[in-house]
Structure formats: C-alpha cells, structure tokens
Design a protein around this motif. Sequence first.
Motif, PDB file in Angstrom:
ATOM      1  N   TYR A   7      39.371 -25.142 -27.415  1.00 49.06           N
ATOM      2  CA  TYR A   7      40.353 -24.323 -28.113  1.00 49.06           C
ATOM      3  C   TYR A   7      39.667 -23.265 -28.973  1.00 49.06           C
ATOM      4  O   TYR A   7      40.053 -22.081 -28.957  1.00 49.06           O
ATOM      5  CB  TYR A   7      41.243 -25.218 -28.989  1.00 49.06           C
ATOM      6  N   GLN A  11      39.631 -19.060 -28.585  1.00 57.12           N
ATOM      7  CA  GLN A  11      39.976 -18.168 -29.682  1.00 57.12           C
ATOM      8  C   GLN A  11      38.901 -17.102 -29.902  1.00 57.12           C
ATOM      9  O   GLN A  11      39.190 -16.021 -30.422  1.00 57.12           O
ATOM     10  CB  GLN A  11      40.160 -18.978 -30.976  1.00 57.12           C
ATOM     11  N   ALA A  76      38.323 -14.757 -34.860  1.00 55.81           N
ATOM     12  CA  ALA A  76      38.834 -16.064 -34.447  1.00 55.81           C
ATOM     13  C   ALA A  76      39.064 -16.976 -35.650  1.00 55.81           C
ATOM     14  O   ALA A  76      40.122 -17.622 -35.767  1.00 55.81           O
ATOM     15  CB  ALA A  76      37.864 -16.703 -33.456  1.00 55.81           C
ATOM     16  N   ARG A  79      41.995 -15.814 -37.795  1.00 60.55           N
ATOM     17  CA  ARG A  79      43.271 -16.149 -37.160  1.00 60.55           C
ATOM     18  C   ARG A  79      43.597 -17.631 -37.371  1.00 60.55           C
ATOM     19  O   ARG A  79      44.745 -17.992 -37.633  1.00 60.55           O
ATOM     20  CB  ARG A  79      43.220 -15.824 -35.676  1.00 60.55           C
ATOM     21  N   LEU A  80      42.595 -18.480 -37.236  1.00 57.73           N
ATOM     22  CA  LEU A  80      42.812 -19.912 -37.468  1.00 57.73           C
ATOM     23  C   LEU A  80      43.203 -20.176 -38.919  1.00 57.73           C
ATOM     24  O   LEU A  80      44.021 -21.052 -39.199  1.00 57.73           O
ATOM     25  CB  LEU A  80      41.557 -20.703 -37.096  1.00 57.73           C
TER      26      LEU A  80
END
Length: 370
Positions: A7, A11, A76, A79-80
């Motif tokens: 995952y 990303q 990434a 965004r997480l």
Amino acid sequence: MSSLDKYILRQCLTPLALILIVTTAIVWMTQTLQRVDIIIEHGQGLSVFLILSVLIIPSLLAVIIPFALFGAVVYALHRLHTDSEIAVMFAAGVSRLRIAAPLLAITTLAALVTFYVNVDLMPRTYRIMKHMVADIRADFVSSLLRSGEFIDAADGLTVYVDEIRPGNQFIGLLINDYRNAKDRKTYFAQRAILRETDSGPVLLLKNGNIQTVAQYTGKVDIIQYQDWAIDISSMRQGAGELQLEMTERYLGELLNPDMSKIYDRQNATKLIAEGHARITAPLYAFAYVFIGLYALIGGSYSRRSYFIRVVMAGAAIFLLRVAGFLAQGFAGANGEMWLIYAAPLAAIGSSAFLLFAPPPMRRKLAEGAA
C-alpha cells in the motif's frame, strides 16, 4: 512483502513516475533547443535531431531521479497524514522504521539506477552524441553547401549549387577557385557527386567546362570535359582527435587520468573529483529520502498541516546539493576527496539518527549538546 508495504509503495510509485516523466520532459525540451543548429546550420533531418535529443536524457535522469524520489516520498507521506492514516498506523503500533522500509526499498533501487546512469549510460550516450555532432560538422556537404547559395567553402574558394539531392548528388555546380592568384579557375558542371576514396573525398564533375584567365594576356581559356575529379580533402573540416570532457568519461578514466595527455595533466585533480562525485551521486537519493522521512514522520506528531516541514525539507535538500557542489569544487582544487562524501553521509547519518534512534537517546544527546 506485506499488504502495508504494498500500500505504501503504491502511494509512492505513482507520484514518482509522474514527477519523473514531467520534470524530465520539461528539462529535456529546454536542452533540445541547443541542438536546433544541427538542423538549421548543417541541414540534418528530423531523425538526427531526435536521436541527439534522446541521447541527452540519461544525463538528465542522473540529476532528476533523487529530486523526483524526494518529491514522491513527501507527497505520499503528506497524503497519508491528510487522510489520518499515519495516525492510525502509529496507534496500531507500527514503527517509523516499518513505515519507512518500503520507501527505502524504492530508494535503493533508484540509487542503483542513478549509479548505473552515472558510471556507464551517461558517458556512453555522451560519447555517441559527441561523435555524431563531430561527424556532422566535419561533413563537407552538410557543413558547407546550401542549395541556391554562394558559399565560401575555404579561403579563396566559392561554391554554388542549384540543387542538392540525396546521396551527395548535386545539380548545377559552380566552383570558383582563386586560392592561387596566378592560376584562377572556375569550374562549371551540370551534375556532380561526392565520393569517398582512400586518399580522401573527391568531387566528380560531369558535363561541364573549366574557365581560366591567362595571367598576362587576360585571355579566357575554356576546357570542355565530360568527367573531371577535384580533390576536396583540404576543404573538409576535419574533426581531429576528440577531446573527451568530464561528462563523457567512464569512472575508470576519471579516477585514473592519462598523464600522457595535456588536458588530463592540467585537470587531473578535477577529473578525480568528478569520479568521486559519480560514486557519491546515489547517496544523495538516500539523503533526500531520509530528510523527507524525518520531516513527515519524525519529531512530534501534529494534527496541523505539515506545509512548513515540507518547505524546510525542500530547503534542506537544496542546501545539501549546493554543499555537495561546493565540496566537489574545493576537492578538485585541493585534492581533499573526503569532502565529497562528507555532505551526503552527514545528512544520512543525522537524519537516520533523529528518525530511528530511541527517544531517550535523542533526549540525552540534546541535553549533552545543550
């Protein structure tokens, strides 16, 4: 590889590909403008221009890959954070190292690609490009002749061609040779063709005449011919021995300069410094990523925007790259090659320590520094 690793990889990989493609395309288009003269001045086709343009790409990738990797990692992780997924991971007991592991795996691959580009692909493509450009500029037809134009091919030599056809064929040729003031000649030919021989290039004239002017009487003598050959080897722009620049040399040639050559003797330390800089180039990929990781998942957790941290991380990698260039320049002047390794290794070591060291150890170090 666990589902969490996959995952996090997903990303990061998509923005990495987009940043790499877009940035390379933009920089590539600006660099290709420098090759337009190959078409304009030397009459080369679009295919030659495209080949030369493609050969520039490896040198761009060597610089762009680490920066693109930094941008992808920061994007990434941000965004997480925005989706509160980092908070959930921390709450579930996922460590920073666990989150960073897949990103460091991508970094390792990117570093290997950067190393290959620097030590093999870039000098290989630059050499091909250098020889292509040298051959184009040394070519008599592409560098001297233009359809419908009077060209000064050499001192005392003027050439005019009505039409240039593929295969070095010419229609309606005039050559005015006044290099020898006592023996001036003007050649006319209906057709001509350029041939390469063991002794050099020869221009074969078909169906024409040669006009000469007597030195004392001024009388014009005309000689008719069906076939006539002119040696033009002295008119050709020879490329000579090509001097390999730093970007066109392999790692072994940089670290071990050929002291029998003047250029190598005069720039030996700079060449060696460039070789060490090629070796350290992959380290910057790790340094950038560690800085990005520390900015986004290091330090105390915050529910606010990470914009300031991202800006500071961007400034940090910019300053790091500048420090690397300065260190290379200083090493090239003074021979202190260890300085080239100091900047990226210091950045990696300090960022990794701040990111992964246990909190008590970080507090103890901070208290000791205070």
